[in-house]
Scaffold this motif. Structure first.
Motif, PDB file in Angstrom:
ATOM      1  N   ARG A  72      -6.270  -0.848  -6.287  1.00 51.62           N
ATOM      2  CA  ARG A  72      -6.375  -0.080  -5.049  1.00 51.62           C
ATOM      3  C   ARG A  72      -5.782   1.314  -5.238  1.00 51.62           C
ATOM      4  NH1 ARG A  72      -4.358  -4.669  -0.730  1.00 51.62           N
ATOM      5  NH2 ARG A  72      -6.377  -5.681  -0.473  1.00 51.62           N
ATOM      6  N   ASN A  73      -6.429   2.285  -4.689  1.00 54.76           N
ATOM      7  CA  ASN A  73      -5.977   3.664  -4.759  1.00 54.76           C
ATOM      8  C   ASN A  73      -5.247   4.017  -3.468  1.00 54.76           C
ATOM      9  OD1 ASN A  73      -5.771   6.472  -4.781  1.00 54.76           O
ATOM     10  ND2 ASN A  73      -7.664   6.702  -5.926  1.00 54.76           N
ATOM     11  N   GLN A  77       6.976   7.347  -8.984  1.00 49.24           N
ATOM     12  CA  GLN A  77       6.060   6.598  -9.841  1.00 49.24           C
ATOM     13  C   GLN A  77       6.332   5.096  -9.815  1.00 49.24           C
ATOM     14  OE1 GLN A  77       5.322   8.072 -13.826  1.00 49.24           O
ATOM     15  NE2 GLN A  77       5.959  10.133 -13.203  1.00 49.24           N
ATOM     16  N   SER A  78       7.576   4.717  -9.589  1.00 50.82           N
ATOM     17  CA  SER A  78       7.933   3.298  -9.684  1.00 50.82           C
ATOM     18  C   SER A  78       7.723   2.522  -8.384  1.00 50.82           C
ATOM     19  CB  SER A  78       9.375   3.137 -10.156  1.00 50.82           C
ATOM     20  OG  SER A  78      10.263   3.730  -9.229  1.00 50.82           O
ATOM     21  N   PHE A  79       7.600   3.214  -7.252  1.00 52.59           N
ATOM     22  CA  PHE A  79       7.437   2.513  -5.977  1.00 52.59           C
ATOM     23  C   PHE A  79       5.972   2.165  -5.742  1.00 52.59           C
ATOM     24  CE2 PHE A  79       6.356   2.487  -1.464  1.00 52.59           C
ATOM     25  CZ  PHE A  79       7.178   1.468  -1.034  1.00 52.59           C
ATOM     26  N   HIS A  80       5.745   0.922  -5.360  1.00 48.82           N
ATOM     27  CA  HIS A  80       4.410   0.475  -4.953  1.00 48.82           C
ATOM     28  C   HIS A  80       4.581  -0.441  -3.757  1.00 48.82           C
ATOM     29  CE1 HIS A  80       2.666   2.164  -8.560  1.00 48.82           C
ATOM     30  NE2 HIS A  80       3.609   1.563  -9.246  1.00 48.82           N
ATOM     31  N   CYS A  81       3.983  -0.052  -2.651  1.00 50.23           N
ATOM     32  CA  CYS A  81       4.058  -0.916  -1.473  1.00 50.23           C
ATOM     33  C   CYS A  81       3.320  -2.218  -1.770  1.00 50.23           C
ATOM     34  CB  CYS A  81       3.469  -0.213  -0.251  1.00 50.23           C
ATOM     35  SG  CYS A  81       1.682   0.023  -0.288  1.00 50.23           S
ATOM     36  N   ALA A  82       3.532  -3.208  -0.940  1.00 45.19           N
ATOM     37  CA  ALA A  82       2.923  -4.525  -1.169  1.00 45.19           C
ATOM     38  C   ALA A  82       1.398  -4.460  -1.147  1.00 45.19           C
ATOM     39  CB  ALA A  82       3.425  -5.528  -0.128  1.00 45.19           C
ATOM     40  N   TRP A  83       0.833  -3.502  -0.443  1.00 47.12           N
ATOM     41  CA  TRP A  83      -0.620  -3.372  -0.383  1.00 47.12           C
ATOM     42  C   TRP A  83      -1.198  -3.066  -1.763  1.00 47.12           C
ATOM     43  CZ3 TRP A  83      -4.149   0.641  -1.153  1.00 47.12           C
ATOM     44  CH2 TRP A  83      -5.441   0.371  -0.698  1.00 47.12           C
ATOM     45  N   ARG A  84      -0.416  -2.384  -2.620  1.00 46.63           N
ATOM     46  CA  ARG A  84      -0.883  -2.019  -3.957  1.00 46.63           C
ATOM     47  C   ARG A  84      -0.475  -2.995  -5.041  1.00 46.63           C
ATOM     48  NH1 ARG A  84      -0.579   3.216  -6.603  1.00 46.63           N
ATOM     49  NH2 ARG A  84      -2.228   2.200  -7.755  1.00 46.63           N
ATOM     50  N   GLN A  85       0.358  -3.972  -4.742  1.00 45.77           N
ATOM     51  CA  GLN A  85       0.820  -4.890  -5.772  1.00 45.77           C
ATOM     52  C   GLN A  85      -0.249  -5.910  -6.155  1.00 45.77           C
ATOM     53  OE1 GLN A  85       4.521  -6.486  -4.348  1.00 45.77           O
ATOM     54  NE2 GLN A  85       5.581  -4.551  -4.606  1.00 45.77           N
ATOM     55  N   GLU A  86      -0.280  -6.220  -7.431  1.00 46.05           N
ATOM     56  CA  GLU A  86      -1.231  -7.224  -7.946  1.00 46.05           C
ATOM     57  C   GLU A  86      -1.036  -8.546  -7.217  1.00 46.05           C
ATOM     58  OE1 GLU A  86      -4.425  -8.269  -9.839  1.00 46.05           O
ATOM     59  OE2 GLU A  86      -3.518  -6.336 -10.309  1.00 46.05           O
ATOM     60  N   GLY A  87      -2.122  -9.158  -6.816  1.00 44.83           N
ATOM     61  CA  GLY A  87      -2.059 -10.433  -6.112  1.00 44.83           C
ATOM     62  C   GLY A  87      -1.712 -10.306  -4.645  1.00 44.83           C
ATOM     63  N   SER A  88      -1.715  -9.077  -4.121  1.00 42.32           N
ATOM     64  CA  SER A  88      -1.361  -8.849  -2.725  1.00 42.32           C
ATOM     65  C   SER A  88      -2.265  -9.632  -1.787  1.00 42.32           C
ATOM     66  CB  SER A  88      -1.472  -7.353  -2.398  1.00 42.32           C
ATOM     67  OG  SER A  88      -1.225  -7.142  -1.024  1.00 42.32           O
ATOM     68  N   LEU A  89      -1.648 -10.220  -0.776  1.00 40.21           N
ATOM     69  CA  LEU A  89      -2.400 -10.920   0.256  1.00 40.21           C
ATOM     70  C   LEU A  89      -2.793  -9.988   1.395  1.00 40.21           C
ATOM     71  CD1 LEU A  89      -0.304 -14.212   0.425  1.00 40.21           C
ATOM     72  CD2 LEU A  89      -2.479 -13.826  -0.759  1.00 40.21           C
ATOM     73  N   LEU A  90      -2.379  -8.730   1.314  1.00 37.34           N
ATOM     74  CA  LEU A  90      -2.668  -7.784   2.376  1.00 37.34           C
ATOM     75  C   LEU A  90      -4.100  -7.264   2.259  1.00 37.34           C
ATOM     76  CD1 LEU A  90       0.472  -7.873   2.298  1.00 37.34           C
ATOM     77  CD2 LEU A  90       0.428  -5.533   3.072  1.00 37.34           C
ATOM     78  N   PRO A  91      -4.890  -7.389   3.340  1.00 34.50           N
ATOM     79  CA  PRO A  91      -6.265  -6.904   3.310  1.00 34.50           C
ATOM     80  C   PRO A  91      -6.316  -5.373   3.394  1.00 34.50           C
ATOM     81  CG  PRO A  91      -5.735  -7.673   5.501  1.00 34.50           C
ATOM     82  CD  PRO A  91      -4.546  -7.991   4.616  1.00 34.50           C
ATOM     83  N   GLN A  92      -7.493  -4.821   3.216  1.00 34.62           N
ATOM     84  CA  GLN A  92      -7.694  -3.361   3.276  1.00 34.62           C
ATOM     85  C   GLN A  92      -7.111  -2.778   4.553  1.00 34.62           C
ATOM     86  OE1 GLN A  92      -8.889  -1.318   0.988  1.00 34.62           O
ATOM     87  NE2 GLN A  92      -9.026   0.532   2.226  1.00 34.62           N
TER      88      GLN A  92
END
Length: 178
Positions: free
Chosen positions: A7-8, A55-70
């Protein structure tokens, strides 16, 4: 650092808009003040942005395996969700930070369902605003057992906030910054 999915972020810039504290020599943001490099469409120094936290921060929406929809991308949902920032009893807590004064009801209810389905606790932070803007006061809504609520009150108290009231039906805890 969590693995990121494909996800971008663009055009979302919620993490740079001052809802999260950013403290680095190059990039700074705090409640009511976006990072000076945030263009509203992305980062003006993207290629040279600091490793920590940018660079090191990624919200849960961008994390691999995220259950958060678009629809739960922060700029669409009104909430930045993090699942790797806080633990309680050895389990990750779902932390949700409003991108405004309140987390929209549909997003909050979706997060409550996620907490229930994944057997995780939820801590939701919302901001108070008066005629002059954001006044530094926070509301904390916690979803979980009473022990978790008490843990959250203590945790945020140690971070410089103090509880002013507690409402049990929604487990709303008003916190005020010192």
């Amino acid at each position: 650092m969590p693995a990121i999915n494909r996800r971008n972020c663009q055009p979302c810039t919620a993490c740079c808009e001052g809802w999260l504290d950013i403290k680095s020599p190059v990039a700074k943001a705090h409640l009511g003040a976006a990072c000076t490099h945030c263009t509203g469409q992305g980062c003006g120094i993207y290629d040279d942005r600091p490793k920590d936290p940018c660079q090191s921060f990624h919200c849960a929406w961008r994390q691999e395996g995220s259950l958060l929809p678009q629809t739960m991308r922060p700029d669409l949902s009104g909430v930045i969700v993090m699942t790797d920032q806080l633990q309680w009893q050895g389990e990750d807590v779902i932390v949700a930070v409003a991108t405004g004064t309140r987390i929209p009801a549909r997003s909050f209810h979706w997060l409550c369902s996620l907490a229930h389905l994944t057997s995780r606790q939820l801590a939701a932070v919302e901001f108070n605003q008066d005629a002059r803007g954001f006044n530094g006061e926070f509301n904390l809504r916690s979803v979980g057992p009473e022990e978790f609520r008490q843990f959250m009150v203590t945790y945020f108290s140690e971070k410089g906030f103090m509880g002013t009231s507690v409402s049990h039906p929604q487990r709303v805890i008003d916190l005020v910054a010192h």
